[in-house]
Design an enzyme around this catalytic site. Structure first.
Site, short mmCIF file in Angstrom:
data_model
loop_
_atom_site.label_atom_id
_atom_site.label_comp_id
_atom_site.label_asym_id
_atom_site.label_seq_id
_atom_site.Cartn_x
_atom_site.Cartn_y
_atom_site.Cartn_z
N ASP A 83 -1.50 -37.75 -41.27
CA ASP A 83 -1.62 -37.21 -39.66
C ASP A 83 -2.28 -35.86 -39.49
O ASP A 83 -2.26 -34.89 -40.31
CB ASP A 83 -0.11 -37.05 -39.43
CG ASP A 83 -0.12 -37.41 -37.74
OD1 ASP A 83 -1.04 -37.70 -37.13
OD2 ASP A 83 1.14 -37.05 -37.12
N LYS A 103 -6.47 -44.93 -26.64
CA LYS A 103 -6.93 -44.75 -28.18
C LYS A 103 -7.75 -45.64 -28.76
O LYS A 103 -8.09 -46.84 -28.09
CB LYS A 103 -5.59 -44.99 -29.11
CG LYS A 103 -5.03 -46.19 -28.79
CD LYS A 103 -3.56 -46.20 -29.48
CE LYS A 103 -2.92 -47.67 -29.51
NZ LYS A 103 -1.65 -47.48 -30.37
N GLN A 140 2.64 -40.12 -43.04
CA GLN A 140 1.52 -40.41 -42.41
C GLN A 140 0.58 -39.41 -42.97
O GLN A 140 0.82 -38.08 -43.23
CB GLN A 140 1.66 -40.29 -41.00
CG GLN A 140 2.46 -41.11 -40.36
CD GLN A 140 2.86 -40.72 -38.83
OE1 GLN A 140 3.06 -39.68 -38.63
NE2 GLN A 140 2.74 -41.84 -37.76
N HIS A 150 -3.95 -33.51 -36.03
CA HIS A 150 -4.13 -33.40 -34.45
C HIS A 150 -5.12 -32.26 -34.25
O HIS A 150 -5.09 -31.12 -35.03
CB HIS A 150 -2.83 -32.77 -34.02
CG HIS A 150 -1.83 -33.76 -33.83
ND1 HIS A 150 -0.75 -33.97 -34.88
CD2 HIS A 150 -1.65 -34.84 -33.11
CE1 HIS A 150 0.15 -35.06 -34.78
NE2 HIS A 150 -0.26 -35.52 -33.76
N ARG A 192 11.53 -44.27 -39.14
CA ARG A 192 11.99 -44.63 -37.85
C ARG A 192 12.85 -45.88 -38.17
O ARG A 192 12.67 -46.67 -39.23
CB ARG A 192 10.48 -45.35 -37.29
CG ARG A 192 9.62 -44.27 -36.78
CD ARG A 192 8.33 -44.58 -36.43
NE ARG A 192 7.26 -43.67 -36.09
CZ ARG A 192 6.12 -43.65 -35.61
NH1 ARG A 192 5.69 -45.20 -35.55
NH2 ARG A 192 5.25 -42.72 -35.58
N CYS A 240 3.70 -34.88 -34.00
CA CYS A 240 2.84 -34.43 -33.10
C CYS A 240 3.50 -33.20 -32.24
O CYS A 240 3.09 -32.18 -32.08
CB CYS A 240 2.34 -35.15 -32.20
SG CYS A 240 3.13 -36.80 -31.92
N HIS A 283 -4.89 -37.14 -31.25
CA HIS A 283 -4.15 -37.39 -32.33
C HIS A 283 -4.89 -38.43 -33.30
O HIS A 283 -5.54 -39.47 -32.64
CB HIS A 283 -2.76 -38.25 -31.72
CG HIS A 283 -2.05 -37.77 -30.87
ND1 HIS A 283 -0.58 -37.34 -31.03
CD2 HIS A 283 -2.48 -37.16 -29.51
CE1 HIS A 283 -0.28 -36.43 -30.10
NE2 HIS A 283 -1.22 -36.58 -29.04
#
Length: 655
Positions: free
Chosen positions: A396, A478, A394, A398, A376, A347, A524
């Site tokens: 992912d 979320k 991911q 945004h 991670r 992000c 997100h």
């Protein structure tokens, strides 16, 4: 004695003397309820049936069918197991025995190790204790009395724990099961052992440290499961068998999809077939995103710690982040104190792209996607195949939008997500609404706006949600999308998070219709979560037998005799040109062996070719899981399989 008013779940009220017990209330309602009663909830707090009720309250009689009753049953099963163990193995000490998500456990101190061979004997004694129908009675003791008692019977761990409770000034509650056995416990418990359903089974034994501290002594933990009835127990055991059969780690090895090894802990080595599966999933998602207005980007793996501090991630996630430093002293000197972090999420980097150039309200919404490679630090004990790893990618994205666009963007995303899940075979999806956590960024006013916007969006979309209190992201509320697989397990994969905080922290802005500078809202969102985990879920969903469009190898062309070799090569070329993933098997093995071999590898379609097929320009087609075969002309099988093998995203667009 003054009366009190008790309100039942249906709103009916009963006036009873102060000090009435839950058992007396159940008996007054009816003999059937009195017989079925296990406990009572008083203003939402579960209590023993024998406890007196002293004030006006809302009450609910807990029976085996009540929500939450399983936790009570499992806690009592742990106590019954502890009593059985101490009766069978004198001198064994007991420590803690809670209920768990699927059952219970109890930690024991014993010189000799337990083994699964002991389980049958322990289970038989547990059933005997249930048959005795021993009354379970709560008592409160003084700390000195409890410490002296437990030390006197050799229960040193219990005595130590009593001393800890006493320091906190809490009451010492003890539960007796019959006259001879008791345990230190907060409760509540069933009124007697006879109320415990005999639908329990001991599952495994493992090591556990006293009070969870590796500096303490190692104890023996026996795990069990307990259910409301024998059918639920049988269903659970069947799910476990199915889970074992579908285990992605075993299937990944058998199907030659991937492997993991100690030299790269928490990272996946994708083999050719596994990488084909990975790319199939990735390309499918890429097509769906392109069709719904997303732009794809790529951001750096190494980003200066300063950016993570500005975003707030360093404070919250630093312990889970990997950092990189130059090895040579000269390089470190030239770089100063700079610390580069391997990104754990994408992000902040997407905000950096948004900030390049001037953005107008006309540019919004801007849907920015990345198949972002992240790292991670997960403790080694938490790693699980490819479902819990340290290196992952991911799906992912945004969405930078105005506050007025939150509803429409949420609606569009939910439609996309549910469509993707359907294409992968998941139709049972639960949506959880997670609101503000205790530790969070941003003011209460910002959180009020974010939560209200997300609630309005959910209402507009018509989604039913379950409140998941306090589980929001640290920067915003979320939605969590939980899908249920073929054997009833739940997997939280997708998420949508409303963020007013990060654009402020990282100074993202756009020029509004009024010519002024405004902060965008940042949504997100992810659908799969991570490719690694989602592919692990897919492997277990289908037990490796993927639909044709997902299968790494879609077709095997296997010869019956050498006379068919040339034609088999022609068939393989024809199907490959049509876009099918084919393997040609010209080995000298018998066709029965070839069919078994490729069926074990979960290949969806096997085409057998011999002299007759070569002469007639046909193929004998066999589907995975079927013993029947169908004779088809080559052109017919090419057209049929090409249509079947299209990814749903291609089919939907008519490609």
């Amino acid at each position: 004695m003054a009366d009190i008013t008790l309100t039942l779940p249906d709103g009916a009220e009963r006036v009873v003397p102060r000090g009435t017990t839950g058992a007396e209330v159940a008996a007054a309602i009816g003999p059937g309820l009195a017989k079925a009663a296990l406990a009572i909830r008083v203003d939402g707090e579960e209590q023993d049936l024998s406890r007196a009720i002293d004030d006006d309250a809302s009450i609910e009689i807990v029976t085996v069918r009540s929500p939450g009753a399983l936790e009570l049953i499992r806690h009592d099963a742990a106590h019954v197991m502890a009593q059985a163990v101490q009766e069978l193995y004198p001198g064994t000490q007991i420590t803690f025995g809670p209920a768990t998500e699927d059952g219970f456990y109890y930690d024991f101190v014993r010189d000799e190790p337990f083994s699964p061979e002991d389980f049958e004997r322990i289970e038989a004694r547990m059933r005997e204790i249930v048959a005795r129908d021993l009354p379970i009675v709560r008592e409160e003791w003084e700390p000195e009395q409890a410490i002296e008692y437990f030390k006197g019977i050799g229960e040193t761990y219990k005595a130590e724990w009593v001393a800890e409770i006493a320091k906190r000034g809490e009451p010492i509650s003890v539960y007796r099961q019959g006259d001879k056995w008791l345990d230190l416990c907060l409760g509540p418990h069933l009124p007697s052992t006879g109320k415990l359903p005999k639908a329990f089974k001991l599952m495994k034994v493992a090591g556990a440290y006293w009070r969870g501290d590796s500096r303490n002594e190692m104890l023996q933990r026996i795990y069990g499961t307990a259910w409301s009835n024998e059918k639920e127990l049988a269903d659970y055991l069947h799910r476990l068998e199915e889970a074992e059969r579908r285990d992605h780690r075993r299937l990944g090895r058998e199907m030659d999809l991937f492997h993991l090894q100690e030299e790269a802990v928490g990272s996946v080595f994708w083999h050719p077939k596994g990488w084909t599966l990975y790319l199939t999933v990735e390309n499918y998602i890429r097509d769906r995103l392109a069709a719904t207005g997303y732009v794809e980007v790529k951001t750096p793996m190494l980003v200066d710690r300063v950016l993570w501090e500005q975003s707030g991630h360093w404070e919250k996630f630093a312990d889970a982040m990997f950092t990189a430093h130059p090895r040579s002293a000269e390089a470190r000197k030239s770089e100063g104190e700079r610390v580069l972090a391997i990104k754990p999420m994408n992000c902040p980097c997407h905000v950096q792209i948004f900030r390049q150039g001037i953005k107008s309200y006309r540019d919004l919404p801007l849907r920015m996607a990345e198949f972002g490679s992240c790292h991670r630090f997960e403790p080694s004990g938490a790693l699980h195949g490819i479902m819990r790893v340290r290196a992952f990618t991911q799906d992912d994205a945004h969405i930078f939008c105005t506050e007025d666009q939150i509803t429409s963007e949420t609606a569009a995303f939910c439609e996309l997500l549910l469509g993707v899940y359907r294409d992968f075979g998941f139709t049972d999806v639960v949506v959880k609404f997670s609101d503000r956590p205790a530790t969070r960024a941003g003011s209460d006013e910002i959180w009020d706006r974010a939560e209200a916007a997300l609630r309005d969006a959910v209402a507009a979309v018509g989604l039913e949600t379950i409140l998941n209190p306090g589980e929001g992201a640290f920067y915003g509320p979320k939605l969590e999308f939980v899908l249920r697989d073929a054997i009833g397990r739940d997997w939280q994969c997708g998420t949508l998070q409303v963020d007013f905080v990060l654009p402020e922290r990282l100074d993202a802005s756009y020029v509004g219709e009024d010519g002024g500078r405004h902060r965008p809202v940042m949504l997100h969102r992810a659908i799969l979560g991570s490719f690694e985990r989602f592919i692990g879920i897919l492997i277990e969903q289908y037990a490796g037998a993927f639909p044709l469009w997902l299968a790494p190898v879609q077709v095997v062309i296997a010869t019956i005799t050498n006379d068919g070799d040339a034609y088999a090569r022609e068939v393989a070329d024809t199907l490959s040109v049509a876009g099918l993933r084919c393997v040609l098997d010209l080995s000298n093995e018998k066709i029965g062996y070839k069919v078994r071999h490729h069926s074990l590898a979960k290949v969806p379609v096997i085409l057998a070719i011999g002299r007759r097929e070569a002469e007639e320009r046909t193929v004998a087609m066999r589907r995975l899981g079927s013993s029947a075969q169908e004779s088809l002309a080559l052109e017919d099988v090419r057209a049929r399989l090409k249509a079947e093998a299209q990814a749903p995203s291609k089919t939907a667009t008519g490609e």
